[in-house]
Design an enzyme around this catalytic site. Sequence first.
Site, short mmCIF file in Angstrom:
data_model
loop_
_atom_site.label_atom_id
_atom_site.label_comp_id
_atom_site.label_asym_id
_atom_site.label_seq_id
_atom_site.Cartn_x
_atom_site.Cartn_y
_atom_site.Cartn_z
N ASP A 1 0.82 -1.21 0.00
CA ASP A 1 0.00 0.00 0.00
C ASP A 1 0.85 1.26 0.00
O ASP A 1 0.64 2.17 -0.79
CB ASP A 1 -0.97 0.00 1.20
CG ASP A 1 -0.27 -0.24 2.54
OD1 ASP A 1 0.96 -0.44 2.57
OD2 ASP A 1 -0.97 -0.24 3.57
N ASP B 1 7.07 3.84 3.14
CA ASP B 1 7.26 4.92 4.10
C ASP B 1 8.73 4.97 4.51
O ASP B 1 9.56 5.50 3.77
CB ASP B 1 6.30 4.65 5.28
CG ASP B 1 6.25 5.76 6.30
OD1 ASP B 1 6.49 6.91 5.93
OD2 ASP B 1 5.95 5.48 7.48
N LYS C 1 6.11 7.86 0.34
CA LYS C 1 6.45 9.05 1.13
C LYS C 1 7.96 9.15 1.18
O LYS C 1 8.59 8.71 2.15
CB LYS C 1 5.94 8.87 2.58
CG LYS C 1 4.49 9.21 2.81
CD LYS C 1 4.24 9.37 4.30
CE LYS C 1 3.31 8.31 4.81
NZ LYS C 1 3.01 8.41 6.25
N VAL D 1 -1.82 8.94 6.34
CA VAL D 1 -3.01 8.81 5.49
C VAL D 1 -3.77 7.52 5.77
O VAL D 1 -3.19 6.52 6.21
CB VAL D 1 -2.63 8.88 3.98
CG1 VAL D 1 -2.19 10.28 3.60
CG2 VAL D 1 -1.57 7.86 3.62
N ARG E 1 -10.13 1.62 6.62
CA ARG E 1 -9.66 0.92 5.41
C ARG E 1 -10.68 1.00 4.28
O ARG E 1 -10.36 0.89 3.11
CB ARG E 1 -9.41 -0.57 5.71
CG ARG E 1 -8.24 -0.85 6.63
CD ARG E 1 -7.91 -2.33 6.59
NE ARG E 1 -7.09 -2.75 7.72
CZ ARG E 1 -5.76 -2.67 7.76
NH1 ARG E 1 -5.10 -2.18 6.75
NH2 ARG E 1 -5.10 -3.09 8.83
P1 IMP Z 1 7.56 1.25 6.24
O1 IMP Z 1 8.11 -0.04 6.70
O2 IMP Z 1 7.86 2.38 7.18
O3 IMP Z 1 7.93 1.62 4.81
O4 IMP Z 1 5.98 1.19 6.36
C1 IMP Z 1 5.20 0.36 5.64
C2 IMP Z 1 3.92 0.11 6.39
O5 IMP Z 1 3.63 1.09 7.39
C3 IMP Z 1 2.78 0.19 5.41
O6 IMP Z 1 2.53 -1.04 4.81
C4 IMP Z 1 1.64 0.63 6.29
O7 IMP Z 1 1.04 -0.51 6.88
C5 IMP Z 1 2.27 1.45 7.37
N1 IMP Z 1 2.17 2.90 7.07
C6 IMP Z 1 3.14 3.74 6.73
N2 IMP Z 1 2.68 4.98 6.53
C7 IMP Z 1 1.36 4.92 6.75
C8 IMP Z 1 0.29 5.89 6.68
O8 IMP Z 1 0.46 7.08 6.36
N3 IMP Z 1 -0.95 5.42 6.96
C9 IMP Z 1 -1.21 4.13 7.30
N4 IMP Z 1 -0.25 3.20 7.37
C10 IMP Z 1 1.02 3.59 7.10
#
Ligand code: IMP
Length: 182
Positions: free
Chosen positions: A104, A107, A135, A157, A169
Amino acid sequence: MKAPASGQEHLKILLRRGAIQRRVREMARQISRDFHGQRVHLIGVLKGASIFLSDLIRHMRVEVSLDFMAVSSYGKGSQSSGQVRLTKDLDTSIEGLNVILVEDILDTGLTLNYLVRVLQQRKPKTLRIAALLDKPERRIKEVKADYVGFQIPNEFVVGYGLDYAERYRNLRDVCILSLPPE
Ligand code: IMP
């Protein structure tokens, strides 16, 4: 109509449903062109990618198979713990397959960086990443996504599969969620 936010939480639309649908269709066409005449194995990262994946797959014009993985990520809040743990593994082998990991949102990159390392060890023929949202400002671990729907600012978000404590969701738009001060 948008679902009302609960308590003092506030929702503001960032990406409208029509724009999301158009972009997802374009992404599916791009993937279908890149893998013309071949089979593609999509791996959805539960639960957030489920809505994106189900729209994406219906616009794809190549042979497709599906599997899912789940990882622990944000827990109940909006802050990442920085720890990634596999909570559901694949049902079948990916050896020799054209795999696309469908997520999805990209981040910090911790989740996808971890999953790519896990999947590369299983010898897929190719391994690509499709993320609806990116992001870039938040990146800690480098990850190269091959298909990105939208780059978005550093805001939390929800909607179109993305949650806050398992809520929101079901929203059809992607919305910025503002939380009351703690
Ligand atoms: P990462 O490991 O930090 O890249 O994050 C990935 C996971 O964090 C995504 O699959 C989401 O489940 C969650 N996540 C990151 N940013 C958001 C956001 O803005 N809203 C909701 N879930 C987020």
